[in-house]
Design a protein around this motif. Sequence first.
Motif, PDB file in Angstrom:
ATOM      1  N   LYS A 131       3.466  67.697   7.444  1.00 11.40           N
ATOM      2  CA  LYS A 131       2.090  67.612   6.925  1.00 11.40           C
ATOM      3  C   LYS A 131       1.230  66.632   7.715  1.00 11.40           C
ATOM      4  CE  LYS A 131       3.341  68.680   2.214  1.00 11.40           C
ATOM      5  NZ  LYS A 131       3.345  68.241   0.836  1.00 11.40           N
ATOM      6  N   ILE A 132       1.866  65.856   8.590  1.00  7.30           N
ATOM      7  CA  ILE A 132       1.104  64.857   9.342  1.00  7.30           C
ATOM      8  C   ILE A 132       0.311  65.554  10.449  1.00  7.30           C
ATOM      9  CG2 ILE A 132       1.312  62.731  10.738  1.00  7.30           C
ATOM     10  CD1 ILE A 132       2.383  62.465   7.796  1.00  7.30           C
ATOM     11  N   PRO A 133      -0.997  65.271  10.572  1.00  7.30           N
ATOM     12  CA  PRO A 133      -1.754  65.904  11.653  1.00  7.30           C
ATOM     13  C   PRO A 133      -1.088  65.574  12.993  1.00  7.30           C
ATOM     14  CG  PRO A 133      -3.204  64.638  10.215  1.00  7.30           C
ATOM     15  CD  PRO A 133      -1.808  64.340   9.786  1.00  7.30           C
ATOM     16  N   SER A 146      -4.959  68.843  16.520  1.00  7.83           N
ATOM     17  CA  SER A 146      -3.891  69.356  17.387  1.00  7.83           C
ATOM     18  C   SER A 146      -3.837  70.879  17.384  1.00  7.83           C
ATOM     19  CB  SER A 146      -2.543  68.802  16.927  1.00  7.83           C
ATOM     20  OG  SER A 146      -2.560  67.410  17.038  1.00  7.83           O
ATOM     21  N   LEU A 147      -4.584  71.490  16.480  1.00 13.06           N
ATOM     22  CA  LEU A 147      -4.613  72.955  16.446  1.00 13.06           C
ATOM     23  C   LEU A 147      -5.901  73.485  17.081  1.00 13.06           C
ATOM     24  CD1 LEU A 147      -3.260  73.421  12.797  1.00 13.06           C
ATOM     25  CD2 LEU A 147      -1.978  73.527  14.946  1.00 13.06           C
ATOM     26  N   ASP A 148      -6.689  72.578  17.662  1.00 15.96           N
ATOM     27  CA  ASP A 148      -7.985  72.971  18.200  1.00 15.96           C
ATOM     28  C   ASP A 148      -8.225  72.196  19.502  1.00 15.96           C
ATOM     29  OD1 ASP A 148     -10.682  73.198  18.793  1.00 15.96           O
ATOM     30  OD2 ASP A 148     -11.340  73.078  16.714  1.00 15.96           O
ATOM     31  N   THR A 149      -7.965  72.879  20.620  1.00 17.11           N
ATOM     32  CA  THR A 149      -8.004  72.201  21.926  1.00 17.11           C
ATOM     33  C   THR A 149      -9.353  71.531  22.195  1.00 17.11           C
ATOM     34  OG1 THR A 149      -6.379  73.738  22.774  1.00 17.11           O
ATOM     35  CG2 THR A 149      -7.652  72.546  24.415  1.00 17.11           C
ATOM     36  N   GLU A 150     -10.436  72.201  21.813  1.00 14.39           N
ATOM     37  CA  GLU A 150     -11.764  71.648  22.114  1.00 14.39           C
ATOM     38  C   GLU A 150     -11.978  70.309  21.394  1.00 14.39           C
ATOM     39  OE1 GLU A 150     -16.018  73.526  21.559  1.00 14.39           O
ATOM     40  OE2 GLU A 150     -14.571  75.004  22.288  1.00 14.39           O
ATOM     41  N   ARG A 151     -11.643  70.287  20.103  1.00 17.69           N
ATOM     42  CA  ARG A 151     -11.820  69.040  19.333  1.00 17.69           C
ATOM     43  C   ARG A 151     -10.890  67.958  19.857  1.00 17.69           C
ATOM     44  NH1 ARG A 151     -10.275  70.316  13.687  1.00 17.69           N
ATOM     45  NH2 ARG A 151     -10.490  68.108  13.251  1.00 17.69           N
ATOM     46  N   TRP A 152      -9.668  68.372  20.177  1.00 12.10           N
ATOM     47  CA  TRP A 152      -8.676  67.402  20.657  1.00 12.10           C
ATOM     48  C   TRP A 152      -9.143  66.770  21.983  1.00 12.10           C
ATOM     49  CZ3 TRP A 152      -5.728  66.852  25.024  1.00 12.10           C
ATOM     50  CH2 TRP A 152      -4.699  65.901  24.960  1.00 12.10           C
ATOM     51  N   MET A 153      -9.686  67.599  22.867  1.00 14.57           N
ATOM     52  CA  MET A 153     -10.147  67.071  24.160  1.00 14.57           C
ATOM     53  C   MET A 153     -11.324  66.124  23.963  1.00 14.57           C
ATOM     54  SD  MET A 153      -9.697  69.975  27.026  1.00 14.57           S
ATOM     55  CE  MET A 153      -8.062  70.487  27.542  1.00 14.57           C
ATOM     56  N   VAL A 199      -4.423  59.397  28.337  1.00 18.74           N
ATOM     57  CA  VAL A 199      -4.627  60.620  27.557  1.00 18.74           C
ATOM     58  C   VAL A 199      -3.245  61.254  27.416  1.00 18.74           C
ATOM     59  CG1 VAL A 199      -5.718  62.904  27.501  1.00 18.74           C
ATOM     60  CG2 VAL A 199      -6.916  60.981  28.559  1.00 18.74           C
ATOM     61  N   PRO A 200      -2.819  61.570  26.191  1.00 24.98           N
ATOM     62  CA  PRO A 200      -1.501  62.211  26.070  1.00 24.98           C
ATOM     63  C   PRO A 200      -1.511  63.589  26.727  1.00 24.98           C
ATOM     64  CG  PRO A 200      -2.515  61.832  23.895  1.00 24.98           C
ATOM     65  CD  PRO A 200      -3.503  61.388  24.910  1.00 24.98           C
ATOM     66  N   THR A 201      -0.402  63.950  27.352  1.00 23.36           N
ATOM     67  CA  THR A 201      -0.374  65.235  28.054  1.00 23.36           C
ATOM     68  C   THR A 201       0.760  66.147  27.588  1.00 23.36           C
ATOM     69  OG1 THR A 201       0.916  64.186  29.811  1.00 23.36           O
ATOM     70  CG2 THR A 201      -1.456  64.366  30.156  1.00 23.36           C
ATOM     71  N   ILE A 202       1.813  65.549  26.994  1.00 29.45           N
ATOM     72  CA  ILE A 202       2.922  66.409  26.560  1.00 29.45           C
ATOM     73  C   ILE A 202       3.397  66.086  25.144  1.00 29.45           C
ATOM     74  CG2 ILE A 202       3.805  66.894  28.871  1.00 29.45           C
ATOM     75  CD1 ILE A 202       6.012  64.792  28.325  1.00 29.45           C
ATOM     76  N   ALA A 203       2.812  65.089  24.498  1.00 25.88           N
ATOM     77  CA  ALA A 203       3.288  64.688  23.163  1.00 25.88           C
ATOM     78  C   ALA A 203       3.012  65.802  22.151  1.00 25.88           C
ATOM     79  CB  ALA A 203       2.589  63.410  22.727  1.00 25.88           C
ATOM     80  N   THR A 204       3.667  65.689  21.011  1.00 24.78           N
ATOM     81  CA  THR A 204       3.575  66.766  20.019  1.00 24.78           C
ATOM     82  C   THR A 204       2.153  66.969  19.490  1.00 24.78           C
ATOM     83  OG1 THR A 204       4.614  67.656  18.040  1.00 24.78           O
ATOM     84  CG2 THR A 204       4.264  65.283  18.044  1.00 24.78           C
ATOM     85  N   SER A 205       1.324  65.910  19.538  1.00 26.25           N
ATOM     86  CA  SER A 205      -0.050  66.055  19.045  1.00 26.25           C
ATOM     87  C   SER A 205      -0.956  66.777  20.044  1.00 26.25           C
ATOM     88  CB  SER A 205      -0.625  64.678  18.711  1.00 26.25           C
ATOM     89  OG  SER A 205      -0.511  63.827  19.829  1.00 26.25           O
ATOM     90  N   VAL A 206      -0.486  67.011  21.263  1.00 19.82           N
ATOM     91  CA  VAL A 206      -1.286  67.775  22.239  1.00 19.82           C
ATOM     92  C   VAL A 206      -1.222  69.251  21.837  1.00 19.82           C
ATOM     93  CG1 VAL A 206      -1.467  68.451  24.672  1.00 19.82           C
ATOM     94  CG2 VAL A 206      -0.696  66.135  24.083  1.00 19.82           C
ATOM     95  N   PRO A 207      -2.375  69.918  21.719  1.00 20.09           N
ATOM     96  CA  PRO A 207      -2.317  71.329  21.322  1.00 20.09           C
ATOM     97  C   PRO A 207      -1.487  72.158  22.305  1.00 20.09           C
ATOM     98  CG  PRO A 207      -4.580  70.513  21.256  1.00 20.09           C
ATOM     99  CD  PRO A 207      -3.755  69.442  21.907  1.00 20.09           C
ATOM    100  N   ARG A 208      -0.864  73.194  21.769  1.00 21.62           N
ATOM    101  CA  ARG A 208      -0.074  74.085  22.622  1.00 21.62           C
ATOM    102  C   ARG A 208      -0.956  74.689  23.730  1.00 21.62           C
ATOM    103  NH1 ARG A 208       3.497  77.834  18.537  1.00 21.62           N
ATOM    104  NH2 ARG A 208       4.948  76.230  17.866  1.00 21.62           N
ATOM    105  N   GLY A 209      -0.414  74.722  24.917  1.00 21.71           N
ATOM    106  CA  GLY A 209      -1.104  75.354  26.048  1.00 21.71           C
ATOM    107  C   GLY A 209      -2.452  74.726  26.362  1.00 21.71           C
TER     108      GLY A 209
END
Length: 675
Positions: free
Chosen positions: A421-423, A527-534, A260-270
């Motif tokens: 523009k890339i998600p 990446s702008l929505d922690t719940e969906r990303w998780m 699971v990515p933990t620090i990459a740019t696609s991980v939502p902030r915080g």
Amino acid sequence: MTTSPYPHLFQPLDLGFCTLPNRILMGSMHTGLEDHARDFPKLAAYFRERAEGGTGLMVTGGISPNLVGWLKPFAGKLSWPWEIHKHRIVTDAVHGAGGRICLQILHAGRYAAHPLLVSASKVKAPISPLTPRALTAWGVERQIRAFVTTAKLARDAGYDGVEVMGSEGYLINQFLSARTNKRNDAWGGTPEKRMRFAVEIVRRIREAVGPDFILIYRLSMLELVEGGSAWDEIVMQAKAIEAAGATIINTGIGWHEARVPTIATSVPRGAFAGVTAKLKPHVSVPLVATNRINMPEVAEGILAAGQADMVSMARPLLADPQWANKARAGRRDEINTCIACNQACLDHVFVNRKASCLVNPRACAETELVYTPTAAPKRIAVVGAGPAGLACATVAAERGHRVTLIDAAGEIGGQFNLAKKIPGKEEFHETLRYFGKRIELTGVELRLGQRVDAEALLAGGYDEIVLATGIRPRKVAFPGADHPKVVSYLDVLTGRVVPGAKVAIIGAGGIGFDVAEYLAHEGPSPSLDTERWMAEWGVAPEFEGPGGLARPRPEAPARQLWLLQRSPGKPGARLGKTTGWIHRAALKAKAVQALGGVEYLGVDDAGLRIRVDGQEQLLPVDHVVVCAGQEPLRALVEPLQAAGRAAHLIGGADVAAELDAKRAIDQGSRLAAAL
Ligand code: FAD
Ligand code: NAP
Ligand code: SF4
């Protein structure tokens, strides 16, 4: 409370025996400068700049307590009194700048890249070719003593404290988890016995260093591996570590072998602040939230919501040593934001190169890349406001040159306007915001919407001309390459063409992967929505269960996609060391068919005809998107040469092969430092 717009961030933190000026912890980051005594003056300059920048407390990169704990042969180690001397250079520099610094003690355990590796049990890590030796009971005692010795030496070297690395899957973590600890002696068998190693280390360090020395413990709060610790065990560990004498508990997220990515740019902030928040009611020592905290409003939000007492930022302070001063003064627009790309920091360290930063090439080069004010100001024209031209223009202007920056487009940024523009690449907006502000502050004259030609440049009477005109996409040559189905990545990312439901992508480099990501998604970026990303990556919403994992629930792909390359092997092998696996996994979750060894036979109304392993196939696609690399755009070189004018070439205009923004910004900055 202070008068800063981020009052919680800049509230002092009283640790009893010392007071930290703010809630910012510069997290541990290996830079490669820790490994050789000769590099310590550079390491000192690196930390001094960050102390001057107002960072409250800093932690060094991991230093091993003995040879077996080395991450790799000859990595940084502190186990003998004669190794103190070089550390003094660092601690003196930091204290001279009014800062505080702790030494991180890191024992690699089974993650060590040398044959002496040891662990709790003889269990090989999936990311290492080496099998560790299981420590004997006597060996366990020796490791604990080594931690204590290093802590005492750190104190003698002038450090304000130590951080004990108990997370990320290193040795202490290997003892804590049933996944790696198969022992049945005093150090394993039950959760209490598995955590004894960690607790003894903290207890004995505290006993040895006395009460007035900062002792941070990095607790593995969310392991993200199968068979990892469950939440009730983590609470038990935190309480025991607090009782053993830790001053601060820092958050560790994910083992290095986690998928699971933990620090990459696609991980939502915080994204992981909720983990720290969940532990808050169980302990009373200050807790530090970590991972993807890169802007002051994110940090302030976490602190104001009571999720943590401090925030840890490592890469953001690599990107901007003045981060804290700028935030404190309400100048957030001036922050050079870490875009979490890993391209110049972690990707370098993993191949034994010194770390730096894509957006700040001065990181770890503070003594060598210096932007000295010029004694002889010149008039400089920079053509092209992509990353190379932006870096060159703003550094040259900062040094006192009179710079005119010209771009044919209506906005600055060049290809970064496509990248953003890339998600998952939303952070690229920040780099453009930063450069926009730098242009304003350094007084660069910006001319947008002007495709400049050689005559105009010659007529301008400039002392120096810099061509940063970038690239043009490479064209492909196979039957049907001019068929209306065949479009360029530029057509797609600028929105000129909206591809149909079935799409083949030709070329599986960075841009091919990004275009696949773009076409596979629909609607707002996860990446702008922690719940969906998780949900996509399989993180349990309440971080419950072993390792905090859940069944991944990827959203349905927006299109059926094929990602193709001519070279044999699986596409994506040349992507970034620490992020390539994330891009490959993300596309796999979207059922993208990635094929290597492809021969392109042609495009017609029926689709794209290819041959793979001798078998012909028809891909019934609506569109073929060409991402076949790039060539330098240098239309201005010849006419300038013909007029007897030399020009500097930087970025894609110089060399398009293997071009990325790291090279573009570095080259632009270095040229400007020398003009
Ligand atoms: P460019 O960014 O191409 O800028 C050149 C500029 O020159 C343009 O703005 C153009 O309008 C202007 N210009 C050209 N001719 C003239 C003229 N005659 N007069 C005036 N203006 C002119 N790199 C990374 O490192 N990491 C990534 O994650 C990443 N992702 C990417 C994703 C996508 C989708 C794309 C397309 C690129 C990505 N890149 C990434 C690559 C990165 O953007 C480029 O390497 C970088 O932009 C090159 O910078 P440059 O300044 O050389 O050229
Ligand atoms: P690239 O990485 O060089 O990839 C080009 C792709 O096109 C390769 O897969 C290549 O593979 C294929 N190709 C080359 N010539 C071809 C031809 N004549 N016909 C058909 N296929 C051909 O270039 P890119 O993807 O355009 O990326 C440009 C730069 O941007 C890269 O250097 C990259 O570092 C940077 N970038 C980085 C990131 C990142 O996340 N770090 C993201 C995007 C872009 P085959 O030859 O095997 O077919
Ligand atoms: Fe952040 Fe990328 Fe710089 Fe690393 S290289 S510090 S991830 S911007």
